[in-house]
Design an enzyme around this catalytic site. Structure first.
Site, PDB file in Angstrom:
ATOM      1  N   LYS A  46      83.801  47.429  81.725  1.00  0.00           N
ATOM      2  CA  LYS A  46      84.711  47.473  80.574  1.00  0.00           C
ATOM      3  C   LYS A  46      85.063  48.921  80.247  1.00  0.00           C
ATOM      4  O   LYS A  46      86.229  49.273  80.036  1.00  0.00           O
ATOM      5  CB  LYS A  46      84.060  46.790  79.363  1.00  0.00           C
ATOM      6  CG  LYS A  46      83.970  45.267  79.511  1.00  0.00           C
ATOM      7  CD  LYS A  46      83.035  44.613  78.505  1.00  0.00           C
ATOM      8  CE  LYS A  46      82.894  43.122  78.778  1.00  0.00           C
ATOM      9  NZ  LYS A  46      81.841  42.459  78.003  1.00  0.00           N
TER      10      LYS A  46
ATOM     11  N   GLN B 117      77.810  43.251  72.989  1.00  0.00           N
ATOM     12  CA  GLN B 117      77.514  42.600  74.274  1.00  0.00           C
ATOM     13  C   GLN B 117      76.417  41.547  74.084  1.00  0.00           C
ATOM     14  O   GLN B 117      75.344  41.854  73.550  1.00  0.00           O
ATOM     15  CB  GLN B 117      77.092  43.663  75.303  1.00  0.00           C
ATOM     16  CG  GLN B 117      76.850  43.120  76.688  1.00  0.00           C
ATOM     17  CD  GLN B 117      78.122  42.560  77.353  1.00  0.00           C
ATOM     18  OE1 GLN B 117      79.198  43.152  77.279  1.00  0.00           O
ATOM     19  NE2 GLN B 117      77.992  41.407  77.992  1.00  0.00           N
TER      20      GLN B 117
ATOM     21  N   ASP C 239      86.830  40.491  70.786  1.00  0.00           N
ATOM     22  CA  ASP C 239      86.231  39.474  71.663  1.00  0.00           C
ATOM     23  C   ASP C 239      86.701  38.070  71.281  1.00  0.00           C
ATOM     24  O   ASP C 239      86.608  37.142  72.077  1.00  0.00           O
ATOM     25  CB  ASP C 239      84.698  39.516  71.512  1.00  0.00           C
ATOM     26  CG  ASP C 239      84.030  40.000  72.780  1.00  0.00           C
ATOM     27  OD1 ASP C 239      84.683  39.987  73.828  1.00  0.00           O
ATOM     28  OD2 ASP C 239      82.847  40.390  72.695  1.00  0.00           O
TER      29      ASP C 239
END
Ligand code: NAP
Length: 297
Positions: free
Chosen positions: A55, A99, A122
């Site tokens: 990412k 995460q 997200d």
């Protein structure tokens, strides 16, 4: 009869998505805004570290801001929430990514809900998921959004087809079923969802025109479980131990080779859905920067 199975590779689709983002990023730069993402990584899960690196690389390639906050596995929920509060207030970061998975002492849902909805790139906050169900999405979770882009790019239809989704996680399965069943966008499919309480998943997967598998079980779906001409999206990324120097290799939820000559199309693992998840994270962060600077609503 044998068909020439099309490999739905993610890289060209991701590259096209990055190209489309470039003028939007340039326009933001013209207003002195550089889209920025804060990544929070708790603990030392090796797979999570790999995802975070890929990412970060994507943000660097696009010359965007990305900063990773590495916290020890012993971090308390309170400490993590304090960091999220700081990042919510930091205007350099238009998006915040926590995460997953988080260590067991931390309630993931509490943490995800602490991220400001406007920074929820997200798409896991109830606000984002509710908007999706209401037909007014802001940030669509990256993996299902990326899957739709792949289907678009390779002109795989969804309307009037039977889509079977294996898996019902908030990250993949549930948003995927909402997107496919939608009356807007690339939806209008008839959707069946399978999970661990489905007595006979093969009875459903055999009926699929479009099969999306996100179970996290290596090679769960085999050749005998699908019908000729099916389009398959394999979301699974499973580390299977072996004797190689790395000690493992990656397998999908389907054995790609097993489906060649039978499926109309299939995403390979690796190289299918993975690159799209990262590209959609960049896309959502650019959108977040546009929203916060008044260029989008
Ligand atoms: P998850 O949270 O573990 O959810 C897995 C889902 O599959 C659950 O709903 C589970 O059912 C269902 N399931 C598991 N075993 C099954 C079985 N034998 N039969 C039927 N259903 C079964 O996983 P996830 O986060 O959705 O991820 C799924 C996979 O996609 C993983 O391999 C993950 O690494 C991969 N992934 C890849 C990307 C990418 O960018 N390529 C992104 C995200 C995830 P229950 O609800 O009944 O437990």
């Amino acid at each position: 009869m044998s068909v020439d199975t099309i490999l739905l590779k993610g890289k060209p689709v991701a590259e096209a998505a990055y190209e489309r983002l470039k003028p939007r990023i340039a326009a933001l730069r013209g207003r002195n805004v550089i889209p920025g993402l804060a990544v929070v990584l708790v603990g030392d899960d090796p797979a999570s570290a790999v995802y975070v690196r890929s990412k970060t690389r994507a943000f660097q390639n696009m010359e965007l801001v990305s900063e990773t906050y590495n916290l020890p596995a012993t971090t308390t929920e309170k400490e993590l929430l304090q960091l999220i509060d700081r990042l919510n207030d930091d205007e350099h970061f238009h998006g915040i990514l926590v995460q997953l998975p988080l260590p067991s002492q931390i309630n993931s849902q509490t943490v995800l809900e602490r991220v400001l909805p406007l920074k929820d790139v997200d798409g896991f906050h109830p606000d984002s998921l509710g908007r999706l169900l209401a037909g007014e999405p802001r940030y669509i979770p990256c993996t299902p959004q990326g899957i739709l882009e792949i289907l678009n790019h390779y002109e795989i239809p969804t309307a009037r087809r039977h889509a079977v989704v294996v898996g019902r996680s908030t990250i993949v399965g549930k948003p995927m079923m909402a997107l496919l069943a939608n009356k807007w966008g690339r939806g209008n499919a008839t959707v069946t969802v399978c999970h661990t309480s489905t007595p006979d998943i093969a009875a459903h997967t055999r009926q699929a025109d479009l099969l999306i598998i996100a179970s996290g079980q290596p090679h769960l779906v085999t050749r005998e479980m699908v019908s000729e001409g099916v389009d398959i999206v394999d979301v699974g990324v499973n580390r299977v131990p072996d004797d190689s120097p790395k000690g493992y290799h990656l397998e999908g939820d389907v054995a790609t080779d097993d489906m060649l000559g039978l499926a109309h199309a299939i995403t390979p693992v690796p190289g299918g859905v993975g690159p799209m998840t990262v590209a959609m994270l960049v896309s959502n962060t650019v959108l977040a920067a546009e929203i916060s600077s008044g260029a989008a609503s």
